[in-house]
Write an enzyme that holds these catalytic residues in place. Sequence first.
Site, mmCIF file in Angstrom:
data_model
loop_
_atom_site.group_PDB
_atom_site.id
_atom_site.type_symbol
_atom_site.label_atom_id
_atom_site.label_comp_id
_atom_site.label_asym_id
_atom_site.label_seq_id
_atom_site.Cartn_x
_atom_site.Cartn_y
_atom_site.Cartn_z
ATOM 1 N N ASN A 17 0.834 -1.215 0.000
ATOM 2 C CA ASN A 17 0.000 0.000 0.000
ATOM 3 C C ASN A 17 0.863 1.258 0.000
ATOM 4 O O ASN A 17 0.553 2.237 -0.685
ATOM 5 C CB ASN A 17 -0.973 -0.008 1.172
ATOM 6 C CG ASN A 17 -2.182 -0.878 0.897
ATOM 7 O OD1 ASN A 17 -3.092 -0.474 0.194
ATOM 8 N ND2 ASN A 17 -2.163 -2.098 1.426
ATOM 9 N N ARG A 94 -0.289 -2.484 14.792
ATOM 10 C CA ARG A 94 -0.288 -2.088 16.200
ATOM 11 C C ARG A 94 -1.644 -1.492 16.531
ATOM 12 O O ARG A 94 -2.203 -0.745 15.730
ATOM 13 C CB ARG A 94 0.764 -0.988 16.444
ATOM 14 C CG ARG A 94 2.168 -1.407 16.153
ATOM 15 C CD ARG A 94 2.775 -2.193 17.264
ATOM 16 N NE ARG A 94 2.544 -1.572 18.570
ATOM 17 C CZ ARG A 94 2.909 -2.133 19.717
ATOM 18 N NH1 ARG A 94 3.496 -3.298 19.729
ATOM 19 N NH2 ARG A 94 2.674 -1.519 20.870
ATOM 20 N N HIS A 112 -8.582 -1.531 6.030
ATOM 21 C CA HIS A 112 -8.795 -2.843 6.661
ATOM 22 C C HIS A 112 -9.356 -3.791 5.606
ATOM 23 O O HIS A 112 -10.320 -3.447 4.908
ATOM 24 C CB HIS A 112 -9.764 -2.711 7.833
ATOM 25 C CG HIS A 112 -10.007 -4.020 8.502
ATOM 26 N ND1 HIS A 112 -9.109 -4.571 9.394
ATOM 27 C CD2 HIS A 112 -11.011 -4.928 8.370
ATOM 28 C CE1 HIS A 112 -9.558 -5.742 9.801
ATOM 29 N NE2 HIS A 112 -10.706 -5.982 9.199
ATOM 30 N N GLU A 177 -7.147 -2.451 -2.972
ATOM 31 C CA GLU A 177 -6.667 -1.513 -1.935
ATOM 32 C C GLU A 177 -5.746 -0.466 -2.555
ATOM 33 O O GLU A 177 -5.783 0.704 -2.182
ATOM 34 C CB GLU A 177 -5.900 -2.270 -0.846
ATOM 35 C CG GLU A 177 -6.790 -3.141 0.013
ATOM 36 C CD GLU A 177 -6.077 -3.727 1.213
ATOM 37 O OE1 GLU A 177 -4.869 -4.016 1.118
ATOM 38 O OE2 GLU A 177 -6.742 -3.888 2.252
HETATM 39 C C1 GRF Z 1 -3.374 -4.681 3.811
HETATM 40 O O1 GRF Z 1 -4.061 -5.745 3.268
HETATM 41 C C2 GRF Z 1 -4.257 -3.827 4.684
HETATM 42 O O2 GRF Z 1 -5.612 -4.004 4.421
HETATM 43 C C3 GRF Z 1 -3.973 -4.317 6.071
HETATM 44 O O3 GRF Z 1 -2.637 -4.729 6.058
HETATM 45 C C4 GRF Z 1 -2.252 -5.100 4.748
HETATM 46 C C5 GRF Z 1 -0.961 -4.392 4.467
HETATM 47 O O4 GRF Z 1 -0.342 -4.845 3.311
HETATM 48 N N1 GRF Z 1 -4.262 -3.277 7.031
HETATM 49 P P1 GRF Z 1 0.923 -4.067 2.741
HETATM 50 O O5 GRF Z 1 2.008 -4.090 3.822
HETATM 51 O O6 GRF Z 1 0.511 -2.690 2.374
HETATM 52 O O7 GRF Z 1 1.352 -4.886 1.560
#
Ligand code: GRF
Length: 215
Positions: A17, A94, A112, A177
């Site tokens: 992300n 966290r 999420h 995402e």
């Molecule tokens: C994502 O799937 C997000 O929804 C969750 O943690 C994951 C993080 O993935 N909160 P990345 O580290 O961004 O690949």
Amino acid sequence: MIKKCKTAILISGSGTNLQAFINAIEENNLNLYIAIVLSNDNNAYGLERAKSAGIKTVCVESSKFKNRESFDRAVIKELEDYKPELLILAGFMRILSPIFVRKYSGKILNIHPSLLPKYPGLDTHQRAIEAKEKWHGSTVHFVTADLDRGPRILQGRITINPNETPYELKKRVQKIEHYIYPLAAKWVTSGKAVFKNGECWIDGKISKDPLQIIF
Ligand code: GRF
């Protein structure tokens, strides 16, 4: 020139992300810049992604703290060197204490991997498959002291394929995402989405339900 929003991104892991934000910024598609990437784990691959993009990084090792509040205070201390206007939690594993959430009230976003309020917590893909859900997806929301319960801004929805494994589903959810998180952040930095009186407001109206994109 429009002033860009000074942003901190908090990670714990792979940082796909975070990469989506880096890419969107490079494509000149966002009204924010990443002043600092903070991880609670020195081994988080996202730290490498940030360094490759020339972004400052800092690690506050959560394993070295005896309780949640002392860790959160150390994170606040690091962040205060940058005075971020927006905090983006991108796989930051966290739970934040009320001290932290109050300090940055209305300025923290999280993503999420479920259609909240369904499946807060962990193992969301497996739980959605086991429950034979038709729909699954991911939710961007403002963070409050109530874990995974803050006002929702935007959801990306997909249908679960027959016989799909949790891993396959997770991969498809991650893809959406990478689209919805930068988009929701853009709404926040432009003032389209606002946290006010504990609610999410979109275009000046209370938005009880998140906006939805079906993929
Ligand atoms: C994502 O799937 C997000 O929804 C969750 O943690 C994951 C993080 O993935 N909160 P990345 O580290 O961004 O690949």
